[in-house]
Write an enzyme that holds these catalytic residues in place. Sequence first.
Site, PDB file in Angstrom:
ATOM      1  N   ILE A 177      44.786  47.472  39.013  1.00  0.00           N
ATOM      2  CA  ILE A 177      44.201  46.740  40.152  1.00  0.00           C
ATOM      3  C   ILE A 177      43.167  45.716  39.724  1.00  0.00           C
ATOM      4  CG2 ILE A 177      44.615  48.587  41.818  1.00  0.00           C
ATOM      5  CD1 ILE A 177      41.721  49.470  41.468  1.00  0.00           C
ATOM      6  N   ASP A 210      25.963  39.795  34.579  1.00  0.00           N
ATOM      7  CA  ASP A 210      27.286  39.206  34.803  1.00  0.00           C
ATOM      8  C   ASP A 210      27.612  39.164  36.292  1.00  0.00           C
ATOM      9  OD1 ASP A 210      29.609  37.979  34.033  1.00  0.00           O
ATOM     10  OD2 ASP A 210      30.697  39.820  33.629  1.00  0.00           O
ATOM     11  N   PHE A 251      34.929  44.802  30.190  1.00  0.00           N
ATOM     12  CA  PHE A 251      34.862  46.116  29.574  1.00  0.00           C
ATOM     13  C   PHE A 251      36.198  46.843  29.585  1.00  0.00           C
ATOM     14  CE2 PHE A 251      30.411  45.365  30.517  1.00  0.00           C
ATOM     15  CZ  PHE A 251      29.821  45.784  29.335  1.00  0.00           C
ATOM     16  N   GLY A 252      37.204  46.315  30.259  1.00  0.00           N
ATOM     17  CA  GLY A 252      38.487  46.981  30.240  1.00  0.00           C
ATOM     18  C   GLY A 252      39.219  46.872  31.563  1.00  0.00           C
ATOM     19  N   SER A 283      40.784  43.854  36.049  1.00  0.00           N
ATOM     20  CA  SER A 283      40.325  43.930  34.670  1.00  0.00           C
ATOM     21  C   SER A 283      39.048  43.137  34.547  1.00  0.00           C
ATOM     22  CB  SER A 283      41.393  43.403  33.707  1.00  0.00           C
ATOM     23  OG  SER A 283      41.701  42.047  34.004  1.00  0.00           O
ATOM     24  N   GLY A 284      38.288  43.449  33.513  1.00  0.00           N
ATOM     25  CA  GLY A 284      37.029  42.759  33.284  1.00  0.00           C
ATOM     26  C   GLY A 284      36.686  42.797  31.821  1.00  0.00           C
ATOM     27  N   LYS A 331      38.152  52.991  35.565  1.00  0.00           N
ATOM     28  CA  LYS A 331      37.992  51.904  34.584  1.00  0.00           C
ATOM     29  C   LYS A 331      38.140  52.488  33.187  1.00  0.00           C
ATOM     30  CE  LYS A 331      34.880  48.643  35.138  1.00  0.00           C
ATOM     31  NZ  LYS A 331      35.577  47.356  35.008  1.00  0.00           N
TER      32      LYS A 331
END
Length: 880
Positions: free
Chosen positions: A528, A645, A533-534, A530-531, A550
């Site tokens: 769903i 962020d 960190f994963g 992503s960023g 996550k």
Amino acid sequence: MFLASVTPSPLLMGFLSVLPTIFFSCALVSALPFSELIYPNFTGSYLQFIDTSGAFLLSRNGTYKAAICNPDAQKINFYLCVIHVASNTMVWSANRNHPFSEAGKVNLTSKGITVVDETGDEVWSALPTQSSVNALLLSEMGNLVLVDQANISLWESFQYPTDTIVIGQRLPVGMTISSAVSASDLSTSDYRLGLTSSDVILQWHGQTYWKLSMDTSAYTNSGYTVEFMTINRTGLYLLGRNGSVVIQVALASADFRIAKLDTSGQFTVNSFSNGRWNQEFVGPSDSCRLPYVCGRIGQCLANSASSTPTCSCPSNFHLVSLNSNTCGPIDGSFVLFSACNSSNNGSQVDSSAASYLAIGYGYDYFSNDFSKPLNYGLNLSVCQEVCSGDCSCFGVFYENSSGSCYKIENKLGSFISSTDGDNDLLGYIKVVVAPSTNFDGNNNSGDQSQKFPVVALVLLPSTACCILFAIGFVWLRRWRISKFGEEKLGLPNSPSSEELDAFHIPGLPRRFDYKELEVATDKFKTHIGSGGFGAVYKGVLPDKTVVAVKKITNLGIQGKRDFCTEIAVIGNIHHVNLVKLKGFCAQGRVRLLVYEYMNHGSLDRILFGTGPVLEWQERFNIALGTARGLAYLHSGCEQKIIHCDIKPENILLHDDFQAKISDFGLSKLLSPEQSSLFTTMRGTRGYLAPEWLTSSAISEKTDVYSFGMVLLELVSGRKNCLLRTQSHSLDDDSSGSHSSSSSGSGLIYFPLFALEMHERGKYLELADPRLENRVTSQEVERLVQVALCCVHEEPSLRPNMVAVVGMLEGRIPFCQPRVESLNFLRFYGRRFTEDSIIGEENGSNNAILYSQANAFLTTVAGGSYRSVSYMSSQQVSGPR
């Protein structure tokens, strides 16, 4: 002889016969209250001032009155009190624990003031010893004061508050106020409000159930030691040395307001205007957080359709009687434990005398958030044994994930029922065997040892064999793992001793097993998002709770203990505008975080996507919610957290588009080497403050800059790095930005366009065209001004997030952008436009242009932007 022979006339006899009646009638004529001062040798009663409702003294302008009052018109309990005249609200009472009848009296002498009952016995007094009393004064602030001949205060009612604080009154550290039992009975109840050197706390039987600093409306401004609490026309304040504000609750301006601890145990601030009261603040706002809202062992469930919660009894318990608000064990062989009473003489109780009835998962207790556990890493039986040996302990809450043990002490109150399924606490109530109940029900417990069941002779040996077999199987499995390794056996790495120790860290959220989350996500099937960190996957827990899992992939070799320490900090941060961390998994090298699931996804998908257009009020609410969440991270947590962020992708939307910030605190999981590459790894350049890559200090003002950029995108509905001018016929392009089909149009940097339109006052030019005529220039102006203030080049000129929240809420004036600190946007915009035009001439599409714009912003932020003009376009925008 002459006088004796005189016979009174009939007229004289008639007059003498009615004389007592005349004198009696005169005695019943109500006296008028005095103004501002009364002097010694004064005596007043309710009957004497009955026509003025017992009022015998008015302040100079009649704002307050001192009276012998009869609260709630019950005609039984009378008190010496001070009343705010316009609202007819009592703000102080003298003899709250010793009421008298209407025949009682108030006496003022040179020694002081006393209150006596109908028998003449003293029930209350204020008798200063330092000087003789010259007068009793009622000030315009509502302060009742005894003064001497030099008008020096000898005693003040402000120094002895009851349950209310008024404007101008101070509550110093160490002083408390107590709520009344009811509207008609002013006796002190079990609820107390106290002021510490750092906070305001509410307590019930010595147990804390609320702190001001944890409320979302309260903002911490400084770390000074608190000296006193006060309210004024602009809000509630905790002030320190030299009047410095430590914590504030900013409110709309009002001429009269009071802070009160009401009979329910809630601390409220109310203002009075236009003949009615307006509640401005309440803590705790969740009435289920009140210790006795549903009585003893009552189960409190918040009711979304009403402010009144639903009360019932938990499983294993039932209502003792219809007239009682106490729940008791359904099993009649047990009764609730009675702590430290005459039956055990206050001594420790034999652990074998106590039993425990479970109330199950999904419950919490008001004091758990404010008390430290007895210990960490305990098993349940040890937790219960500790309580059994303590005569002040009524039960325990046990947290499976950390082995934490919390005691229910001093008094047993209500329980909080939760339906979100993320509660890892298991509650147990301490009970004892009822006095009339024995093992066999016939007082023959002494014979039980002789009645050993025959069946046990058969079952015990077979049970022992099963246990030995299980031990052998476990030993064999451990031997295989140690020899071949778990990965070769198809298993995730098992927890090391370091990992097991890490779970004793205080405050850890629920610990999930890897296999449990693998099943919940259907082997990580539904991706769903992503960023940096994963990746994030959708999952459903066994209790049907939907979660977002996550999978952390960028933590390098960080140890499990360090990971769990930071997770404990993040897991203890709770705010309505922050995504809640429900749990984690740290198994082998696997790192998973389990969050609450957000129905509407991230802001960027809604704002830049092709779906329904966000209305202006929805955008404003998202801006305000995000600001509140950031303000809490910066100043409401025990440890300040800088997000680093802030962008639309990290602002998630729940029901009714409620904004919640995600990924907060995750930057703390990075190693120093990873932190130096933070911005490159995250790949989000359009929201970075100039100080990021100029070796300047990173502070909470860095988040403020990013928030300002997000505000501009909320206003325009398009990404900041790409905007077509000369046309308002906007279509969606592949980059998620809106562009025109007009080939002759140019590209500009939107923050610069916002600055130029601000200077010209053309705010509607900045609004999302899809809103058409559903937004006003004034509404756009508010957000644009706040956004431009947030993106000032100098961090010191940017407002903090507490001030931003105040501006958005309308409690403080909007700041005015300082153009000299925004000129850097002109440089950014000029260079951006030049290179964008070159990109268009070379045939680059919008997606490539957007990527080039990001690269440009990184480059220009990396050094002195005054020197970028000497760089070639190829260097600035990268290869084509």
